[in-house]
Design a protein around this motif. Structure first.
Motif, PDB file in Angstrom:
ATOM      1  N   GLU A   1      10.447  60.034 -10.416  1.00  0.00           N
ATOM      2  CA  GLU A   1      10.725  61.416 -10.802  1.00  0.00           C
ATOM      3  C   GLU A   1      12.200  61.764 -10.610  1.00  0.00           C
ATOM      4  O   GLU A   1      12.803  62.454 -11.437  1.00  0.00           O
ATOM      5  CB  GLU A   1       9.850  62.378  -9.995  1.00  0.00           C
ATOM      6  CG  GLU A   1       8.383  62.314 -10.368  1.00  0.00           C
ATOM      7  CD  GLU A   1       7.514  63.103  -9.404  1.00  0.00           C
ATOM      8  OE1 GLU A   1       6.570  63.739  -9.896  1.00  0.00           O
ATOM      9  OE2 GLU A   1       7.770  63.084  -8.184  1.00  0.00           O
ATOM     10  N   ILE A   2      12.784  61.282  -9.547  1.00  0.00           N
ATOM     11  CA  ILE A   2      14.206  61.517  -9.303  1.00  0.00           C
ATOM     12  C   ILE A   2      15.039  60.859 -10.393  1.00  0.00           C
ATOM     13  O   ILE A   2      15.949  61.471 -10.959  1.00  0.00           O
ATOM     14  CB  ILE A   2      14.615  60.994  -7.911  1.00  0.00           C
ATOM     15  CG1 ILE A   2      13.935  61.834  -6.823  1.00  0.00           C
ATOM     16  CG2 ILE A   2      16.137  61.008  -7.747  1.00  0.00           C
ATOM     17  CD1 ILE A   2      14.080  61.275  -5.421  1.00  0.00           C
ATOM     18  N   ASP A   3      14.709  59.601 -10.721  1.00  0.00           N
ATOM     19  CA  ASP A   3      15.425  58.887 -11.788  1.00  0.00           C
ATOM     20  C   ASP A   3      15.298  59.617 -13.117  1.00  0.00           C
ATOM     21  O   ASP A   3      16.274  59.772 -13.856  1.00  0.00           O
ATOM     22  CB  ASP A   3      14.912  57.460 -11.928  1.00  0.00           C
ATOM     23  CG  ASP A   3      15.343  56.552 -10.780  1.00  0.00           C
ATOM     24  OD1 ASP A   3      16.333  56.904 -10.100  1.00  0.00           O
ATOM     25  OD2 ASP A   3      14.698  55.517 -10.584  1.00  0.00           O
ATOM     26  N   ALA A   4      14.099  60.100 -13.425  1.00  0.00           N
ATOM     27  CA  ALA A   4      13.883  60.818 -14.688  1.00  0.00           C
ATOM     28  C   ALA A   4      14.716  62.094 -14.734  1.00  0.00           C
ATOM     29  O   ALA A   4      15.307  62.420 -15.770  1.00  0.00           O
ATOM     30  CB  ALA A   4      12.395  61.146 -14.852  1.00  0.00           C
ATOM     31  N   GLU A   5      14.805  62.795 -13.630  1.00  0.00           N
ATOM     32  CA  GLU A   5      15.602  64.024 -13.606  1.00  0.00           C
ATOM     33  C   GLU A   5      17.087  63.720 -13.756  1.00  0.00           C
ATOM     34  O   GLU A   5      17.803  64.411 -14.483  1.00  0.00           O
ATOM     35  CB  GLU A   5      15.343  64.790 -12.313  1.00  0.00           C
ATOM     36  CG  GLU A   5      16.029  66.135 -12.307  1.00  0.00           C
ATOM     37  CD  GLU A   5      15.522  67.048 -11.209  1.00  0.00           C
ATOM     38  OE1 GLU A   5      16.266  67.977 -10.873  1.00  0.00           O
ATOM     39  OE2 GLU A   5      14.403  66.841 -10.709  1.00  0.00           O
ATOM     40  N   ILE A   6      17.545  62.683 -13.114  1.00  0.00           N
ATOM     41  CA  ILE A   6      18.955  62.285 -13.238  1.00  0.00           C
ATOM     42  C   ILE A   6      19.279  61.953 -14.689  1.00  0.00           C
ATOM     43  O   ILE A   6      20.286  62.414 -15.243  1.00  0.00           O
ATOM     44  CB  ILE A   6      19.276  61.094 -12.316  1.00  0.00           C
ATOM     45  CG1 ILE A   6      19.243  61.539 -10.848  1.00  0.00           C
ATOM     46  CG2 ILE A   6      20.629  60.475 -12.668  1.00  0.00           C
ATOM     47  CD1 ILE A   6      19.294  60.405  -9.852  1.00  0.00           C
ATOM     48  N   HIS A   7      18.423  61.171 -15.321  1.00  0.00           N
ATOM     49  CA  HIS A   7      18.657  60.796 -16.716  1.00  0.00           C
ATOM     50  C   HIS A   7      18.606  62.022 -17.637  1.00  0.00           C
ATOM     51  O   HIS A   7      19.400  62.138 -18.573  1.00  0.00           O
ATOM     52  CB  HIS A   7      17.651  59.730 -17.174  1.00  0.00           C
ATOM     53  CG  HIS A   7      17.856  58.409 -16.493  1.00  0.00           C
ATOM     54  ND1 HIS A   7      19.001  57.659 -16.635  1.00  0.00           N
ATOM     55  CD2 HIS A   7      17.059  57.711 -15.648  1.00  0.00           C
ATOM     56  CE1 HIS A   7      18.907  56.555 -15.919  1.00  0.00           C
ATOM     57  NE2 HIS A   7      17.736  56.561 -15.300  1.00  0.00           N
ATOM     58  N   ALA A   8      17.708  62.959 -17.356  1.00  0.00           N
ATOM     59  CA  ALA A   8      17.612  64.176 -18.167  1.00  0.00           C
ATOM     60  C   ALA A   8      18.879  65.010 -18.031  1.00  0.00           C
ATOM     61  O   ALA A   8      19.406  65.527 -19.015  1.00  0.00           O
ATOM     62  CB  ALA A   8      16.385  64.992 -17.746  1.00  0.00           C
ATOM     63  N   VAL A   9      19.388  65.119 -16.824  1.00  0.00           N
ATOM     64  CA  VAL A   9      20.612  65.891 -16.603  1.00  0.00           C
ATOM     65  C   VAL A   9      21.780  65.234 -17.316  1.00  0.00           C
ATOM     66  O   VAL A   9      22.591  65.903 -17.956  1.00  0.00           O
ATOM     67  CB  VAL A   9      20.891  66.047 -15.090  1.00  0.00           C
ATOM     68  CG1 VAL A   9      22.287  66.597 -14.842  1.00  0.00           C
ATOM     69  CG2 VAL A   9      19.832  66.925 -14.434  1.00  0.00           C
TER      70      VAL A   9
ATOM     71  N   ARG B   1      21.689  63.498 -19.975  1.00  0.00           N
ATOM     72  CA  ARG B   1      21.519  63.714 -21.418  1.00  0.00           C
ATOM     73  C   ARG B   1      21.687  65.183 -21.783  1.00  0.00           C
ATOM     74  O   ARG B   1      21.774  65.527 -22.960  1.00  0.00           O
ATOM     75  CB  ARG B   1      20.136  63.256 -21.877  1.00  0.00           C
ATOM     76  CG  ARG B   1      19.910  61.767 -21.916  1.00  0.00           C
ATOM     77  CD  ARG B   1      18.598  61.399 -22.625  1.00  0.00           C
ATOM     78  NE  ARG B   1      17.466  62.229 -22.240  1.00  0.00           N
ATOM     79  CZ  ARG B   1      16.604  61.957 -21.263  1.00  0.00           C
ATOM     80  NH1 ARG B   1      16.741  60.869 -20.548  1.00  0.00           N
ATOM     81  NH2 ARG B   1      15.609  62.778 -21.003  1.00  0.00           N
ATOM     82  N   GLY B   2      21.662  66.059 -20.802  1.00  0.00           N
ATOM     83  CA  GLY B   2      21.751  67.491 -21.062  1.00  0.00           C
ATOM     84  C   GLY B   2      20.417  68.096 -21.409  1.00  0.00           C
ATOM     85  O   GLY B   2      20.345  69.232 -21.877  1.00  0.00           O
ATOM     86  N   ALA B   3      19.357  67.346 -21.222  1.00  0.00           N
ATOM     87  CA  ALA B   3      18.010  67.835 -21.520  1.00  0.00           C
ATOM     88  C   ALA B   3      17.399  68.426 -20.259  1.00  0.00           C
ATOM     89  O   ALA B   3      17.715  67.991 -19.156  1.00  0.00           O
ATOM     90  CB  ALA B   3      17.142  66.682 -22.045  1.00  0.00           C
ATOM     91  N   PRO B   4      16.490  69.380 -20.417  1.00  0.00           N
ATOM     92  CA  PRO B   4      15.825  69.893 -19.222  1.00  0.00           C
ATOM     93  C   PRO B   4      14.906  68.829 -18.632  1.00  0.00           C
ATOM     94  O   PRO B   4      14.292  68.052 -19.372  1.00  0.00           O
ATOM     95  CB  PRO B   4      15.015  71.087 -19.749  1.00  0.00           C
ATOM     96  CG  PRO B   4      14.894  70.891 -21.220  1.00  0.00           C
ATOM     97  CD  PRO B   4      16.067  70.039 -21.633  1.00  0.00           C
ATOM     98  N   PRO B   5      14.814  68.762 -17.307  1.00  0.00           N
ATOM     99  CA  PRO B   5      13.935  67.773 -16.686  1.00  0.00           C
ATOM    100  C   PRO B   5      12.476  68.074 -17.013  1.00  0.00           C
ATOM    101  O   PRO B   5      12.108  69.211 -17.233  1.00  0.00           O
ATOM    102  CB  PRO B   5      14.217  67.929 -15.191  1.00  0.00           C
ATOM    103  CG  PRO B   5      15.088  69.108 -15.014  1.00  0.00           C
ATOM    104  CD  PRO B   5      15.542  69.572 -16.368  1.00  0.00           C
ATOM    105  N   THR B   6      11.668  67.031 -17.026  1.00  0.00           N
ATOM    106  CA  THR B   6      10.244  67.209 -17.334  1.00  0.00           C
ATOM    107  C   THR B   6       9.451  67.472 -16.091  1.00  0.00           C
ATOM    108  O   THR B   6       9.770  67.145 -15.026  1.00  0.00           O
ATOM    109  CB  THR B   6       9.697  65.941 -18.028  1.00  0.00           C
ATOM    110  OG1 THR B   6       9.952  64.818 -17.194  1.00  0.00           O
ATOM    111  CG2 THR B   6      10.314  65.789 -19.375  1.00  0.00           C
TER     112      THR B   6
END
Length: 81
Positions: free
Chosen positions: A66-74, A76-81
């Motif tokens: 979940e932490i990795d997914a949030e980092i990648h979303a940030v 990319r400029g996308a909101p975290p899931t």
């Protein structure tokens, strides 16, 4: 101001005298004094923060994935899931 006396190599100054002396320094030297004071303060605050954080139990409600997914979303400029 405080009238605390500081002894440095047999030189006695009140705090007011020390501050007045520092104010007579050129701007670069005053910046060095400020840097030294702030470095000590920051080191002390960071040490205290690290100590407080080390006493806390680790978070178990967030997975590494979940932490990795949030980092990648940030990134990319996308909101975290």
């Amino acid at each position: 101001m405080l009238t605390t006396t500081v002894t440095i190599s047999d030189v006695r100054l009140t705090l007011d005298e020390l501050i007045a002396s520092i104010r007579r320094f050129d701007p670069e030297t005053r910046a060095q004094v400020l840097d030294a004071l702030l470095t000590d303060e920051i080191d002390a605050r960071l040490s205290a923060l690290i100590e407080r954080l080390s006493e806390r139990p680790p978070a178990d409600d967030v997975t590494d994935a979940e932490i990795d997914a949030e980092i990648h979303a940030v990134r990319r400029g996308a909101p975290p899931t």
